[in-house]
Design a protein around this motif. Structure first.
Motif, short mmCIF file in Angstrom:
data_model
loop_
_atom_site.label_atom_id
_atom_site.label_comp_id
_atom_site.label_asym_id
_atom_site.label_seq_id
_atom_site.Cartn_x
_atom_site.Cartn_y
_atom_site.Cartn_z
N LEU A 289 0.83 -1.21 0.00
CA LEU A 289 0.00 0.00 0.00
C LEU A 289 0.87 1.26 0.00
O LEU A 289 0.54 2.25 -0.67
N TYR A 290 1.99 1.22 0.75
CA TYR A 290 2.91 2.36 0.76
C TYR A 290 3.54 2.56 -0.62
O TYR A 290 3.61 3.68 -1.13
N ASP A 291 3.97 1.45 -1.25
CA ASP A 291 4.57 1.54 -2.59
C ASP A 291 3.56 2.04 -3.63
O ASP A 291 3.91 2.80 -4.54
N LEU A 292 2.31 1.63 -3.49
CA LEU A 292 1.26 2.10 -4.41
C LEU A 292 1.02 3.60 -4.24
O LEU A 292 0.83 4.32 -5.22
N ALA A 293 1.05 4.06 -3.00
CA ALA A 293 0.88 5.50 -2.74
C ALA A 293 2.03 6.29 -3.37
O ALA A 293 1.81 7.35 -3.97
N GLU A 294 3.25 5.77 -3.23
CA GLU A 294 4.41 6.44 -3.84
C GLU A 294 4.32 6.43 -5.36
O GLU A 294 4.63 7.43 -6.03
N THR A 295 3.87 5.30 -5.92
CA THR A 295 3.72 5.20 -7.38
C THR A 295 2.65 6.17 -7.88
O THR A 295 2.82 6.83 -8.91
N ASP A 296 1.55 6.26 -7.15
CA ASP A 296 0.48 7.19 -7.52
C ASP A 296 1.00 8.62 -7.53
O ASP A 296 0.73 9.39 -8.47
N TYR A 297 1.77 8.99 -6.50
CA TYR A 297 2.32 10.35 -6.44
C TYR A 297 3.27 10.60 -7.61
O TYR A 297 3.23 11.67 -8.25
N ALA A 298 4.12 9.61 -7.90
CA ALA A 298 5.08 9.76 -9.01
C ALA A 298 4.37 9.89 -10.35
O ALA A 298 4.77 10.68 -11.21
N LYS A 300 1.56 11.19 -10.93
CA LYS A 300 0.89 12.49 -11.03
C LYS A 300 1.86 13.67 -11.03
O LYS A 300 1.48 14.77 -11.46
N SER A 301 3.08 13.43 -10.56
CA SER A 301 3.99 14.58 -10.41
C SER A 301 5.32 14.44 -11.14
O SER A 301 6.01 15.43 -11.38
N SER A 302 5.70 13.23 -11.52
CA SER A 302 7.01 13.01 -12.14
C SER A 302 6.93 13.06 -13.66
O SER A 302 5.88 12.78 -14.25
N MET A 304 8.79 11.08 -15.39
CA MET A 304 9.19 9.73 -15.81
C MET A 304 8.08 9.06 -16.60
O MET A 304 6.89 9.35 -16.42
N ASP A 305 8.46 8.13 -17.45
CA ASP A 305 7.51 7.36 -18.24
C ASP A 305 6.58 6.57 -17.31
O ASP A 305 7.03 5.87 -16.40
N LYS A 306 5.26 6.68 -17.54
CA LYS A 306 4.28 6.05 -16.65
C LYS A 306 4.39 4.53 -16.67
O LYS A 306 4.25 3.87 -15.64
N GLN A 307 4.66 3.98 -17.84
CA GLN A 307 4.80 2.53 -17.95
C GLN A 307 5.99 2.04 -17.14
O GLN A 307 5.90 1.03 -16.44
N LEU A 308 7.09 2.79 -17.18
CA LEU A 308 8.28 2.43 -16.41
C LEU A 308 8.01 2.49 -14.92
O LEU A 308 8.45 1.61 -14.16
N LEU A 309 7.27 3.51 -14.47
CA LEU A 309 6.93 3.64 -13.05
C LEU A 309 6.14 2.43 -12.56
O LEU A 309 6.37 1.92 -11.46
N LEU A 310 5.19 1.97 -13.38
CA LEU A 310 4.40 0.79 -13.01
C LEU A 310 5.28 -0.46 -12.98
O LEU A 310 5.14 -1.31 -12.09
#
Length: 319
Positions: A289-298, A300-302, A304-310
């Motif tokens: 859940l913590y990693d998902l929250a960090e991914t969600d923030y990234a 929306k704000s980073s 970086m390529d969205k596919q790479l973040l996932l």
């Protein structure tokens, strides 16, 4: 036919199915065109609907008046600009027009039986409560719609979910394919597409097995279908929150039906979540859940390529 009906609840499809069945039973297709009227109490005073109910049918011997969102039967407040003559309604309830059926339809969890008008109506009317179905009721509902094998029902619910409108569409498609024979599990697998929610369940199952390559493949398939990464993360977070809550509540001795009621979700979702819960410790669920929250923030704000973040999120499972 009854002169008064009350249909209320939170299961929209069952409510519509109920009043459509009443209309079909009362009127032919030709009569329906002339003798069905619908009024919304948030836009039209109740006395307008009652005047219609007291007017003789134009064509045929019976008419149906559907009264939607009768908020004055509940503790809710409607639009202040619409005033309703409740005394007029109380008088109609005591002496309804013999040639009309008035159907009160409201998407309310409960009615306010402390009110005089509500109490009077519930006493005189045929009442139908459209509440969400538990797993057993859901399977019985599916059987009532078509001829289908028991194992095919399990596959259908797994692939299509528990939304009745979605299930009705899939059942219609399956009936056309099967014609006059019973629908089989292989028919369901052939024709029913996985919902986005079911694909997320598949991801969760792959994560529980720590099968990162399979999870990445499912992710690629979803991205090729133009699924939005932020939406995928939100659905994963919702599912893992549910798994965590189910795990905690089961630990304290609650049953699946009780948990479904407490969390306000369908019992079938609780059953699925419970099956995944054993694959994770509490600490692992909190970490995910913590990693998902960090991914969600990234996302929306980073930049970086969205596919790479996932992909990075799923690769963290290998830690």
């Amino acid at each position: 036919m009854e002169q008064l009906y009350v249909i209320y609840g939170t299961e929209h499809f069952l409510m519509k199915q109920a009043y459509e069945q009443i209309v079909r039973r009362a009127l032919s297709d030709e009569e329906r065109e002339w003798n069905v009227s619908t009024y919304d109490c948030e836009e039209t005073p109740i006395e307008v609907a009652l005047e219609d109910a007291e007017t003789l049918p134009f064509f045929g011997e019976r008419k149906i008046v559907i009264v939607k969102q009768p908020y004055f039967l509940t503790a809710e407040k409607g639009k202040e600009k619409v005033e309703h003559d409740i005394k007029r309604l109380e008088a109609y309830i005591e002496k309804p027009a013999p040639f009309s059926s008035v159907i009160f339809v409201g998407t309310y969890e409960k009615l306010d039986e402390r009110k005089k008008v509500t109490k009077a109506l519930l006493k005189k009317a045929h009442v139908i409560v459209a509440k969400p179905l538990n797993e057993k009721e859901l399977k019985q509902w599916v059987k009532g719609q078509c001829q289908i094998d028991d194992d095919a029902i399990d596959v259908l619910l797994t692939l299509a979910g528990t939304d009745l409108a979605t299930l009705a569409n899939e059942i219609e498609k399956l009936m056309l394919f099967a014609e006059h024979r019973s629908i089989t599990a292989s028919d369901v697998r052939l024709l029913v597409s996985r919902t986005l929610e079911q694909n997320v369940f598949t991801l969760v199952e792959q994560m529980a097995k720590r099968d990162v390559p399979a999870a990445l493949q499912t992710l690629q398939d979803l991205l090729r279908q133009n699924e939005e990464p932020i939406k995928l993360v939100a659905l994963l977070a919702s599912q893992f929150r549910l798994i965590y809550e189910v795990k905690e509540l089961m630990k304290t001795g609650y049953g699946q039906q009780q948990i479904a009621s407490m969390l306000g979700v369908h019992p079938f979702r609780v059953k699925v979540a419970a099956s995944y819960a054993s694959g994770f410790s509490e600490q692992q669920l909190m970490s995910i859940l913590y990693d998902l929250a960090e991914t969600d923030y990234a996302l929306k704000s980073s930049a970086m390529d969205k596919q790479l973040l996932l992909q990075l999120f799923f690769l963290k499972l290998q830690r």
